[in-house]
Design an enzyme around this catalytic site. Structure first.
Site, PDB file in Angstrom:
ATOM      1  N   HIS A 153      -3.889  -1.974   4.244  1.00  0.00           N
ATOM      2  CA  HIS A 153      -4.534  -0.660   4.142  1.00  0.00           C
ATOM      3  C   HIS A 153      -4.777  -0.256   2.691  1.00  0.00           C
ATOM      4  O   HIS A 153      -5.732   0.486   2.409  1.00  0.00           O
ATOM      5  CB  HIS A 153      -3.674   0.395   4.848  1.00  0.00           C
ATOM      6  CG  HIS A 153      -3.719   0.284   6.339  1.00  0.00           C
ATOM      7  ND1 HIS A 153      -4.717   0.835   7.098  1.00  0.00           N
ATOM      8  CD2 HIS A 153      -2.897  -0.348   7.229  1.00  0.00           C
ATOM      9  CE1 HIS A 153      -4.523   0.576   8.382  1.00  0.00           C
ATOM     10  NE2 HIS A 153      -3.401  -0.135   8.496  1.00  0.00           N
ATOM     11  N   GLU A 199     -14.095   5.407   7.901  1.00  0.00           N
ATOM     12  CA  GLU A 199     -14.996   4.597   7.068  1.00  0.00           C
ATOM     13  C   GLU A 199     -16.439   5.057   7.190  1.00  0.00           C
ATOM     14  O   GLU A 199     -17.367   4.326   6.872  1.00  0.00           O
ATOM     15  CB  GLU A 199     -14.884   3.114   7.437  1.00  0.00           C
ATOM     16  CG  GLU A 199     -15.321   2.775   8.849  1.00  0.00           C
ATOM     17  CD  GLU A 199     -14.179   2.846   9.857  1.00  0.00           C
ATOM     18  OE1 GLU A 199     -14.284   2.190  10.903  1.00  0.00           O
ATOM     19  OE2 GLU A 199     -13.183   3.547   9.596  1.00  0.00           O
TER      20      GLU A 199
END
Length: 389
Positions: free
Chosen positions: A263, A293
């Site tokens: 991550h 995103e």
């Protein structure tokens, strides 16, 4: 914060300059009146004549000097120069105390009153902001001059009384000066504390505002701020009729980056995306993180075709760019949806651009899809299909 007795701060000098002007506005008419009265007074004995001439000359000197002091103070207020202002203040105080002694000494020819010296001591103490150390020195020097100036021709009892009264007057003037100085310092300290607290409050409010409207990871505006920008742009469109474009894009297979590199690497890529797109768009465009995103852009004064060209340019930039995280090179693509911002409610515009983004992902990703906000095709697809990951 200036310490007491440490000197004269700019705030003190601004007050003193104003008070010098006010003092002159009072002293000049008084001196002019005294000159006229004593000029018209008939000459008596030689002693009275000397007394009259002394009073006239003293007030003429005061009239001229106070006029000069007032003009100088007025100019110094405009240029805000500290050292000349300090010099002017002490020149005014020395002049007033000196003339108070001279006029009192002249009065001793006809009376034992020390009223001029008393008025000057108390006036200087109450009017001007002087550090206690300087005030003590100036008043002590004036009393020394007074002590010797009134000696000639007075009986010992009157002389002792006048000197004692002069000392008391000097002490009262000093007490007034200290009280004025301390009051101003306390007030100044409180005002500066309030100013410091106000600045700190403004800083905290700005930080809170940034936290409320800024995405903490990328530093981009967040959805809340973007919504406000869209609302303002819709108002502009209603007034002017100019077009505006909406571009929403989603990073393709971004979950694989998190799964493969971690991550932290995904966060690094998001920050790099924000920097890359920020360098590509116009200064007038609004670029925000939509969530996860997904990113969204508002392009003022841009029609649908212009927004499509801008989206294709961004898609090519992202595809060609090599991202990096922890020494690893990462390549990715993005899918784009393009819609036009019109006078419909903002939710309809969001729905339209979201539908075109969904179509781009459904048709293979790494592509740009364009749809007008009222295009029914995207709406039907949205209702009948599950969005691709």
């Amino acid at each position: 914060m200036p310490r007491e007795g440490s000197g004269l701060c700019p705030e003190c000098m601004q007050v003193n300059l104003k008070r010098i002007i006010y003092c002159a506005l009072v002293a000049i008419p008084i001196s002019l009146t005294q000159i006229i009265i004593f000029s018209l007074h008939p000459t008596g004995s030689d002693v009275e004549a000397g007394w009259r001439i002394g009073i006239i000359l003293s007030h003429a000197t005061m009239l001229f000097l106070m006029l000069c002091f007032a003009l100088t103070a007025w100019r110094l207020q405009r240029v805000e120069r500290l050292l000349p202002a300090k010099v002017l203040l002490f020149a005014v105080v020395v002049t007033l105390l000196g003339l108070g002694v001279v006029i009192t000494a002249a009065d001793q020819l006809v009376t034992s009153s020390i009223t001029p010296y008393a008025l000057v001591c108390m006036g200087v103490g109450a009017l001007f902001l002087i550090p206690p150390l300087y005030s003590a020195a100036l008043l002590a020097a004036s009393f020394a001059a007074f002590y010797f100036a009134i000696a000639p021709g007075l009986s010992p009892a009157v002389l002792l009384s006048n000197r004692t009264n002069g000392m008391a007057t000097m002490a009262i003037g000093f007490g007034l000066s200290v009280a004025m100085w301390r009051h101003f310092m306390v007030d100044l300290r409180q005002r500066r504390q309030i100013e410091a607290q106000s600045k700190e409050l403004e800083r905290i409010n700005l930080e809170l505002q940034n936290m409320a409207f800024t995405d903490s990871l990328t530093g981009l505006p967040n959805r809340r701020y973007f919504d406000q920008a869209v609302a303002r742009e819709l108002s502009t469109i209603r007034r002017s009729g100019l077009a505006a474009g909406l571009i929403e894009f989603d990073l393709d297979f971004f979950k694989e980056i998190n799964d493969s590199f971690g991550h932290a690497a995904g966060d690094a890529v998001l920050r790099q995306i924000a920097a890359l797109v920020g360098k590509t768009i116009r200064q007038s465009d609004m670029f925000a993180r939509y969530g996860g995103e997904e990113f969204i852009l508002l392009l003022p004064r841009t029609n649908l075709e212009g927004a499509r060209i801008a989206a294709e340019k961004l898609r090519a930039h992202i595809e060609a760019h090599v991202f990096s995280a922890d020494g690893q090179e990462i390549r990715l693509t993005a899918s784009f949806g393009v819609a036009e911002l019109n006078t419909d409610p903002a939710i309809s515009c969001y729905r339209a651009v979201d539908q075109t983004l969904y179509r781009a992902k459904q048709r293979g990703r790494n592509r740009v899809e364009v749809m007008a906000p009222n295009d029914p095709e995207g709406s039907r697809q949205r209702m009948s299909a599950v969005k691709a990951p």
